[in-house]
Each structure stands twice: as C-alpha cells, then as structure tokens.
Design an enzyme around this catalytic site. Structure first.
Site, PDB file in Angstrom:
ATOM      1  N   ASP A  82     -10.827  34.290  11.629  1.00 37.93           N
ATOM      2  CA  ASP A  82     -11.834  35.273  11.223  1.00 37.93           C
ATOM      3  C   ASP A  82     -12.659  35.636  12.462  1.00 37.93           C
ATOM      4  O   ASP A  82     -13.267  34.759  13.076  1.00 37.93           O
ATOM      5  CB  ASP A  82     -12.764  34.689  10.158  1.00 37.93           C
ATOM      6  CG  ASP A  82     -12.109  34.650   8.787  1.00 37.93           C
ATOM      7  OD1 ASP A  82     -11.463  35.636   8.405  1.00 37.93           O
ATOM      8  OD2 ASP A  82     -12.246  33.632   8.091  1.00 37.93           O
ATOM      9  N   ARG A 152     -22.122  42.531   7.003  1.00 33.77           N
ATOM     10  CA  ARG A 152     -20.723  42.439   7.440  1.00 33.77           C
ATOM     11  C   ARG A 152     -20.027  43.787   7.309  1.00 33.77           C
ATOM     12  O   ARG A 152     -18.971  43.989   7.919  1.00 33.77           O
ATOM     13  CB  ARG A 152     -19.979  41.392   6.625  1.00 33.77           C
ATOM     14  CG  ARG A 152     -20.526  39.980   6.788  1.00 33.77           C
ATOM     15  CD  ARG A 152     -19.921  39.038   5.756  1.00 33.77           C
ATOM     16  NE  ARG A 152     -18.506  38.836   5.989  1.00 33.77           N
ATOM     17  CZ  ARG A 152     -17.675  38.326   5.076  1.00 33.77           C
ATOM     18  NH1 ARG A 152     -18.122  38.012   3.871  1.00 33.77           N
ATOM     19  NH2 ARG A 152     -16.404  38.145   5.367  1.00 33.77           N
ATOM     20  N   LYS A 182     -10.318  44.134   5.167  1.00 38.73           N
ATOM     21  CA  LYS A 182     -10.594  43.297   4.000  1.00 38.73           C
ATOM     22  C   LYS A 182     -11.881  43.763   3.318  1.00 38.73           C
ATOM     23  O   LYS A 182     -12.717  44.412   3.958  1.00 38.73           O
ATOM     24  CB  LYS A 182     -10.692  41.821   4.417  1.00 38.73           C
ATOM     25  CG  LYS A 182     -11.796  41.511   5.435  1.00 38.73           C
ATOM     26  CD  LYS A 182     -11.733  40.064   5.890  1.00 38.73           C
ATOM     27  CE  LYS A 182     -12.887  39.749   6.832  1.00 38.73           C
ATOM     28  NZ  LYS A 182     -12.802  38.373   7.375  1.00 38.73           N
ATOM     29  N   HIS A 183     -12.061  43.535   2.018  1.00 37.31           N
ATOM     30  CA  HIS A 183     -11.283  42.756   1.059  1.00 37.31           C
ATOM     31  C   HIS A 183     -10.845  43.710  -0.043  1.00 37.31           C
ATOM     32  O   HIS A 183     -11.678  44.122  -0.842  1.00 37.31           O
ATOM     33  CB  HIS A 183     -12.107  41.630   0.472  1.00 37.31           C
ATOM     34  CG  HIS A 183     -12.775  40.770   1.497  1.00 37.31           C
ATOM     35  ND1 HIS A 183     -13.950  41.155   2.162  1.00 37.31           N
ATOM     36  CD2 HIS A 183     -12.442  39.543   2.001  1.00 37.31           C
ATOM     37  CE1 HIS A 183     -14.310  40.197   2.995  1.00 37.31           C
ATOM     38  NE2 HIS A 183     -13.417  39.208   2.931  1.00 37.31           N
ATOM     39  N   HIS A 195     -16.890  33.200  -3.029  1.00 37.43           N
ATOM     40  CA  HIS A 195     -16.769  31.816  -2.566  1.00 37.43           C
ATOM     41  C   HIS A 195     -17.268  30.847  -3.637  1.00 37.43           C
ATOM     42  O   HIS A 195     -16.837  29.697  -3.694  1.00 37.43           O
ATOM     43  CB  HIS A 195     -17.593  31.590  -1.290  1.00 37.43           C
ATOM     44  CG  HIS A 195     -17.045  32.285  -0.089  1.00 37.43           C
ATOM     45  ND1 HIS A 195     -17.410  33.570   0.238  1.00 37.43           N
ATOM     46  CD2 HIS A 195     -16.176  31.874   0.874  1.00 37.43           C
ATOM     47  CE1 HIS A 195     -16.780  33.929   1.358  1.00 37.43           C
ATOM     48  NE2 HIS A 195     -16.039  32.926   1.758  1.00 37.43           N
ATOM     49  N   ASP A 264      -7.207  36.375   0.248  1.00 41.70           N
ATOM     50  CA  ASP A 264      -8.343  35.602   0.726  1.00 41.70           C
ATOM     51  C   ASP A 264      -8.047  34.133   0.413  1.00 41.70           C
ATOM     52  O   ASP A 264      -7.093  33.804  -0.300  1.00 41.70           O
ATOM     53  CB  ASP A 264      -9.624  36.076   0.043  1.00 41.70           C
ATOM     54  CG  ASP A 264     -10.862  35.887   0.904  1.00 41.70           C
ATOM     55  OD1 ASP A 264     -10.813  35.094   1.861  1.00 41.70           O
ATOM     56  OD2 ASP A 264     -11.896  36.522   0.617  1.00 41.70           O
TER      57      ASP A 264
END
Length: 497
Positions: A82, A152, A182-183, A195, A264
């Site tokens: 990453d 991000r 992504k994503h 997460h 992911d």
C-alpha cells in the site's frame, strides 16, 4: 473387498490447476530478513504475490535484500505494498519520498504535480524491488461522516478525482510499476469503516461514484481492488467483493475491465466476521475476483483460504474455468510487472514535488493569517488507524523544526480528564499566541469539546484543521502527512524550513 471412492478432500488436482489456485493468492507475512518456510512452500506451488507492511521494513537495503530473496524463489512473484502517500505508507524507514496525500493533491489541483508525486513514489518502489502499488484511491469522498476515505480521496467531485487518477496512473505506469485503483465501486458513500464492520452505500445506481473507475479503466490501470461494501442498488445480499453482479456483470461486462481484480484484505471484519476468510476467498473468486489478499502475517489463515478454494474445486462448487482464467490474468500481469526494469538504474525523481503540492494546498483556502511565531500549538488528533500505519506525526514537531521558540501539546485520543488538559494548555499558553488544531473533529466529539473550551477562554486562538477542511479554520493542512503539517506550520509562522 470393496473400496469407497475418494472424498473431495482426497482428490488430487492436476498440477496446473493447483498452481492456478496459488496464483490467485496474495499473502502477508512476518519478518524482515528471512522468508518463512510456509511462505516458501506457497511460492513453490505458484503463489501469485506478497504484500509488504511496516513489519517487513527496517531500511532500504534490507528491503532490497528481502525482495531479492523473494524473487530468487520465484521470478514472477508480484511484490506489492500500500503506497498512497501522505499519512498512509509503510516505507518511512526506507526513505520514502514525502508527498502530501490525495486530498491535498486535489486541493492543489495541478495534475502535473500529482504525476510528479506518483512518479516519486513509484521510482522509490522500483529502487526497492517492489513493482505493484495498491494505489491510488479512486473513491469519492461523498459523505461528510465517512470514517475511512476522507483525505485519502482526491476530492468530493468525481471529475476532479478522475483527472488526478489519470495523472497518477500514467506516471506510475511510466516507471514500470503496476498501479491499483481502489475500492470498486467506491467506499466514499458509507458511514462505516469496513475494517471494523460491513459497510453499506444506500444510494441509487445513478448516484454511485463510478466515473473515476471508468476513468481509471480508460487510463489502462492494470489492477482494481474491490470494496467490502454492500450496494443495495447493485446487489442487496452481498458486499462487492463477493458479488457476481458487481464484479462480473458490472465491472467486467458493463465497464469492460480486463485487468486483474484483487480483493481488499479478507481479514477485515466486513468479511471475516460474517463469512470467514476461507469462505470469503472461495466466494470472491467465484464472484469474479482474480486474486484475494490475506494481509495478516499468520500464514495459517492464508493456507486455510487456499484449502477452501482447493476443496471447492474438488467438489465442483467452484468452476475450474473461473480459477484458470483468473490465474491467466495474474500471469499476464506478472509478465509485465513482476521483474523490476533495471533496478540498478532507477532514475531520480522530484524530491520537492510533495512539499510544493502541500504548500499549494494550504494556500488554496484563501488568504493566510498573519504569522504567529512563538505560539503554543495544541494538536488534537485520533490514534493512528492500525491497518493504515499512519505514524502519528504531530503539528508541534513540524512547527518546532522551523520555529524552535514554539511550545505545545499533542493530544492523541480522548483524554481521561479534559478539564485538566484545558487548564494545562491555558497556563502554558499564557502570553503566547494560541493555535488549536483538530483532525476530523466532526467524527470525534472529544476534539470539539476541547476546542470549544479553549476558544471560550482564548477567543483570539487560531483554528487549524489537519483532516478534511473545516469552516472557520485559519489554515487547512488537508491531511496529516509530514509535508502537510510542515506546509501548515510554514503558513502560520511565515517561515520555511
């Protein structure tokens, strides 16, 4: 004497199919100098890739030795990491170029600078023997309360995100490094971090943020990563990572993506808590993924995922053709990117591009306040996200690097007694300018309460935001990368380092 037919678990698969299964796996592991024996055995059977984390990084020479050892085991092994820039990165100890992160690049809105930052990151990866980067983020920051995308993303406008994606992908490709958008089909419209739990984007189809992914595909991005997000407008029953409607019908059929689709990480709770990593691997490949990531260093989890796929092939639950097609895509990707292009002759990159972009981002918010040298700086921010490896850099450190007369307080996470913190700050800041910085205070009520208490006592204090820009801020850093914080400190002190 009669013999029963062998059960599915006893059936030996053809060697080519066994290798195809292993090509569909990306494994995390522990260690900086040696390759664990279970990983060696996976590589021997055709493992498609590994993903490195901070736990695998000590310094640049060590990383080169590690990637060299991995490639000696299998030259076509993809070595990935990453590498979004900003506060999201695992290569600080290996001398990673300092770039400000996507939101600041979008705020600066100069695709040439975005390309220069992407080039620096990719050149550094290539110098270490890493040739796949799980970046850039193609998500659009669509919900103010989104807890995981935020800075991000390049921004909240799909067209802005798209043009910076194109610049990033082209620059990374020019280095011979594989980029990964992504994503898919977007994580910016959720209010949950996948997460920690299963996320849902409730918007209708025509409001989903697909345009950046179309732009990435048109730009030739070789990898896409799926989101562990449920989109009821597309498939009300399964998250995108496990959905044939989303991965096969939409991505392959409607959008025409022909590259490698990687999941992911399967140990994220959105998958692990509801399906289990092993079932997640089987379902993701059946849905249309080409590779699944098992990022945890416990290789028993990777082996369990592998075995679940093998068992599904033996039982006929998973079609051989699905796995062989996926493995062929990975093989073609490896032919393009697995081996570095002359790693001994990596050309230099623009080491100042990141700071230039961070400064532009800070100035993008309008006129700057009068300089406040010798200030007392209060920096309020949440604890680093365990999966993203933000290092916890603070504004005071960046400030004191250019103004040693400054004092300050860094508060990482909610304090046990906010009143004591306020009293200590006011006492230390007596006779000094006061600067109060927050990071995404709308998500963290403790930051708002502390800031309000300080501003009530010191209405002259300057407000700073280091996450998404907040109204009323004198300066917005647009992220917590080191160059973001340095650029904010420069703007507030009137000095440069």
């Amino acid at each position: 004497m009669t013999h029963s037919a062998p059960g599915p678990a006893e059936t030996v698969l053809p060697a080519a199919l066994d290798e195809a299964v292993h090509r569909c796996l990306v494994a995390g592991f522990a260690g900086t100098t040696t390759v664990p024996d279970p990983l060696k055995r996976l590589v021997d059977r055709g493992l498609g890739g590994v993903i490195l984390f901070t736990r695998n990084v000590r310094d640049a020479d060590q990383v080169r030795e590690l990637t060299g050892a991995l490639r000696e085991l299998r030259p076509d092994l993809l070595i990935a990491i990453d590498n979004e820039g900003g506060g999201i990165g695992h290569l600080v100890a290996a001398g990673a170029p300092e770039v400000p992160g996507s939101w600041a690049l979008g705020a600066a809105d100069d695709p040439r600078l975005t390309a220069a930052c992407a080039d620096a990151l990719a050149g550094h990866l290539l110098s270490l023997g890493i040739t796949a980067s799980y970046a850039p983020v193609a998500d659009v920051q669509s919900r103010p309360e989104n807890p995981i995308v935020r800075t991000r993303a390049f921004g909240s406008d799909p067209e802005l995100v798209s043009r910076h994606l194109r610049a990033w992908i082209a620059a990374t490709e020019a280095r011979g490094v594989a980029s990964c958008a992504k994503h898919f089909p977007g994580h910016g419209g959720t209010v949950t971090d996948s997460h920690h739990d299963l996320a849902v984007d409730p918007r209708p189809y025509d409001e989903l943020d697909l345009a950046p992914f179309r732009a990435a595909i048109d730009a030739g991005v070789p990898l896409l990563m799926s989101a562990h997000v449920v989109f009821p407008a597309l498939d009300p029953d399964r998250p995108a990572t496990l959905s044939p409607r989303i991965l096969s019908d939409l991505l392959r059929g409607e959008l025409g993506f022909e590259g490698v689709l990687v999941s992911d990480a399967l140990e994220m709770k959105a998958i692990a808590d509801r399906y289990g990593e092993a079932a997640g691997a089987r379902l993701a490949l059946a849905a249309g993924a080409d590779q699944v990531i098992v990022a945890v260093p416990d290789l028993d989890v990777t082996l369990a995922c592998r075995d679940a796929v093998l068992d599904a092939l033996r039982s006929g639950e998973l079609a051989e053709e699905r796995v062989t097609r996926a493995a062929e895509r990975v093989r073609r990707l490896a032919l393009r990117y697995a081996a570095p292009r002359r790693p001994d002759a990596v050309a230099g990159w623009d080491a100042e591009a990141g700071l230039t972009a961070a400064r532009l981002a800070v100035r993008s918010g309008g006129p700057l306040p009068r300089p406040v040298p010798g200030a007392h700086v209060v920096d309020l921010f949440p604890a680093p996200h365990p999966a993203l490896n933000w290092g916890g850099e603070d504004l005071l450190t960046a400030w004191r690097a250019i103004d040693p007369t400054a004092t300050g307080t860094a508060v990482t996470g909610e304090p046990e007694d906010a009143g004591i913190v306020v009293e200590e700050v006011l006492r230390a800041a007596a006779g000094r300018p006061l600067v109060v910085a927050v990071c995404d205070a709308e998500l963290y009520p403790w930051q708002r309460r502390l800031r309000e208490a300080l501003l009530t006592a010191r209405p002259d204090a300057l407000r700073v935001s280091t996450g998404l820009p907040e109204p009323g801020s004198a300066v917005c850093a647009h992220g917590r990368g080191r160059v973001n914080l340095r650029a904010a400190a420069e703007a507030l002190t009137g000095r440069t380092g």
